[in-house]
Every structure is written in C-alpha cells, then in structure tokens.
Design a protein around this motif. Sequence first.
Motif, PDB file in Angstrom:
ATOM      1  N   ARG A 207       0.931  -1.251  -0.140  1.00 34.93           N
ATOM      2  CA  ARG A 207      -0.091  -0.028  -0.013  1.00 34.93           C
ATOM      3  C   ARG A 207       0.922   1.345   0.123  1.00 34.93           C
ATOM      4  O   ARG A 207       0.454   2.314  -0.545  1.00 34.93           O
ATOM      5  N   ASN A 331      -9.134   4.567  -1.314  1.00 37.79           N
ATOM      6  CA  ASN A 331      -8.093   3.665  -0.651  1.00 37.79           C
ATOM      7  C   ASN A 331      -8.265   3.914   0.714  1.00 37.79           C
ATOM      8  O   ASN A 331      -7.697   3.361   1.723  1.00 37.79           O
ATOM      9  N   HIS A 334      -8.386   1.193   3.569  1.00 37.27           N
ATOM     10  CA  HIS A 334      -7.057   0.597   3.892  1.00 37.27           C
ATOM     11  C   HIS A 334      -6.426   1.320   4.966  1.00 37.27           C
ATOM     12  O   HIS A 334      -5.452   0.772   5.277  1.00 37.27           O
TER      13      HIS A 334
END
Length: 351
Positions: A207, A331, A334
Amino acid sequence: MRIIVDAMGGDNAPEAPVKGALQAVKEYGVEVTLVGRGEDILEVLRREGLDEVPAGVSITHAGQVVEMCDNPATAFKEKKDSSLTVGLNLLKSGEGDAFVSAGSTGALLAAATLLVKRIRGIRRAAMAPVVPTGGGGAVLVDCGATAEGTPEFLLQFAFMGSYYAEHVLGRPEPKVGLLNIGAEPSKGTSLQQEAYKLLQKAGEEGRVNFVGNVEAREAVEGAVDVIVADGYSGNIFLKTMEGAGLFLGREIKKMFLRNVRSKLAALLVKDGIRDFKKLMDAGEVGGTALVGIAKPVIKAHGSSNDYAMKNAIRQAVEFARSGIIEDISDNVEHMRLPVKPASAGTENGGA
C-alpha cells in the motif's frame, strides 16, 4: 480552473493576495475569485493601474476579517461574513476548485474541517508542507494540525503524504519514513512503536513504500520522500529547519561581507548563493496543503508577499488537478483500523 483567494488573510493583505492573483491569472491561465472587502480590493487594483476588474478576476464581497487574535476554533462561526468563511462556503458549494488563504492557520483548519468537511473515513486533516532536503524536498505530514496523534492518524498521514509526493512532486513509489529517535522498531514512545507496526503491515501489503524509522538528520539529508510525524514532533522538526536555514543564511552573509577578498569571492559564487536562498525560501513553494479535507485547501505563510501568493495559487492548481483526493477516497478502507466489537456487558447495559 477557478481558485478562490482570501484577499484579507495575512500580514500583507489585501495587497499581496490581490497582486499575487493578478500574476497567477497571467502566468497560469487560471481564473481567480478574490474574497474580501470590495473597496479595499478595488483600491489595490487602482494602484496597479487598473480602473476595472481585469478578465479572469472576480470579486466576492465579505465585510469581516478573521484576525489573528480571534479564537481560531470559533472565529469562522462568529464572523460569518468574513473572507475566510465566505471563501470556504464558495468552495463547498462548487463555485471554485480550490481555496487559498494566508490567514490564521487554526481558523482555516477549523473552518475547512467543519464547513468543507474531511474526506469520509479520514480521522484528522493534516498539514503537509514540502520541506527542503538533500533529496529535492520531502512532504512532512503532519506539521502541527494535530498535536496529539494516534497510530491510526499516523497511518493515514503516511497514505496521504505518499499520494501527495507521487502526484505533486512526481515521485513514483515515494519512500515513506516515520520520524523517530532511532532506526530500530522499538524506538520512540508507544505512539511511534504502534504506528511502526501499522506502517510495516501497509508496506508488506504494497500500500505504501514504508522504509522504516528515520531520524531527523537522515530526513534532512534526503533519505525519504515522505516524513510521517505527529503534529507536535513535526512542528518542532519544521521550525528547527526554518531556524537553521535563517542561521546559516546570516552566517554565510557575514562570512562574505567580512573583507574585500571575501566580497570578491561572493561575486564568484553568487549564483550558488542565489540558489541556496531560493531553496530555503518558503515563498518558492507557496504554501502548505491541508490533506484530508474533501476539497483542495492551501495555507499560505502569514507573511507571504505577492510572489509567494502567486506560488500558493500555483500549488492550489497542482493540488486540484492531481487526483489526490480521489486516491484517498478510493483507498480509505486500507487506512482505517477495524472497529473493536463492544463487550457483552456493554451491549447489555453493563453489570
């Protein structure tokens, strides 16, 4: 693209914001909405030889000004007709693509958070200045918006700083480091230790490009592209860099003005001296992005002149075009820690 500019914010308002906006319209081809006391703005235009509002510029009147002495947490509510409040409401309603202000940092952060709102799922907005380093600059996130952080805050700062470095600074797979007092995972307080674990996991999942802890010295030398810190540590790091730059600048000047020979030497290296001054000049960057807010907001330095305001507008344009906010939104799952289920006793009202 239209940039909304707080014409009354900063030590040199309204002259610096207005003149900076005029320069930005010419150089960047953007449109600018100047928000503030209309007559004051028009007076600056007249002094610039303009009897009419030029093409690409519009004025939205706001009769009040948020002063530095105002309570930053409530100023935008108490002064609803201030240039800060009116400007952010224009941004919120879609009448501009980004907002720039050199006014009170605390008031801007509070108003942006409560009026424009944070991106859904982001716990805290962060201030993310680009600081000069041996690696061509690094994003420092956070530098003072949140003095007391949590591991989850630092995780989110890392993601947001990484997207900023990638899209605005042009760094593919930017290296992310956690500001700490040593390289080992066990260093620092419980905040840094727990944040390290989260960042390490995010790195293993691909990530973020987390490279571990980074000491202040290594960060300045350019070891990373993103420096992750709680606001307290980040602010000390930033102010120390600013102070060191001013100190070095004064000492270099004294050295070259010492005698005739040193003055001659200064002529030989004047280009290098100019480049050094430019490197350490915050006005070259323009301002600090408030990452985590749902729309682009740039905080220019309170003492910004027209050149710095022009660059802050340029930075706002880059921010608005970068796609950072979309990346964060896509995102954010996450960047969040799983919510711990309530205990049975709590669910049943306790013992």
